[in-house]
Design a protein around this motif. Structure first.
Motif, short mmCIF file in Angstrom:
data_model
loop_
_atom_site.label_atom_id
_atom_site.label_comp_id
_atom_site.label_asym_id
_atom_site.label_seq_id
_atom_site.Cartn_x
_atom_site.Cartn_y
_atom_site.Cartn_z
N GLY A 12 -8.64 20.08 -23.02
CA GLY A 12 -8.26 18.86 -22.32
C GLY A 12 -8.45 19.05 -20.83
N HIS A 13 -7.60 18.37 -20.07
CA HIS A 13 -7.73 18.37 -18.61
C HIS A 13 -7.39 19.72 -17.98
N ASP A 62 -11.68 17.16 -25.01
CA ASP A 62 -10.48 16.42 -25.39
C ASP A 62 -9.76 15.84 -24.17
N THR A 63 -10.49 15.64 -23.09
CA THR A 63 -9.92 15.10 -21.86
C THR A 63 -9.42 13.69 -22.09
N ARG A 64 -8.33 13.34 -21.43
CA ARG A 64 -7.74 12.01 -21.55
C ARG A 64 -8.68 10.94 -20.98
N PRO A 65 -8.54 9.70 -21.45
CA PRO A 65 -9.44 8.62 -21.05
C PRO A 65 -9.59 8.44 -19.54
N LEU A 66 -8.54 8.64 -18.76
CA LEU A 66 -8.64 8.48 -17.31
C LEU A 66 -9.75 9.36 -16.74
N TRP A 67 -9.79 10.62 -17.16
CA TRP A 67 -10.77 11.57 -16.62
C TRP A 67 -12.15 11.35 -17.21
#
Length: 81
Positions: free
Chosen positions: A55-56, A27-32
């Motif tokens: 997530g991150h 569920d990592t954010r698009p940037l990563w």
């Protein structure tokens, strides 16, 4: 819209001659996600560990699985002095 802008670019990334472990959550954010894609596309030897449902901040949320993934990576690729 591109979120991740690498410092040094693809040529510098391609010059990395050590194995790289890319750790991220499903569920990592698009940037990563973009950063991980950049690594896979440009660094010659990338292994990826994805923690499901995280997530991150997966080292905080799932510290044991993240640490175990890092330990397995380091067993395969010991740091030489």
């Amino acid at each position: 819209m591109r979120l991740f802008v690498p410092v040094g670019g693809p040529d510098q990334a391609a010059a990395i001659r050590r194995p790289v472990l890319c750790v991220l959550g499903s569920d990592t954010r698009p940037l990563w996600v973009e950063a991980a894609a950049f690594l896979r596309s440009n660094v010659p030897d990338v292994e990826e560990y994805v923690a499901e449902g995280m997530g991150h901040l997966l080292p905080i949320g799932q510290s044991r699985p993240a640490a175990e993934a890092m330990a397995r990576f380091l067993e395969r690729h010991p740091i030489a002095s």
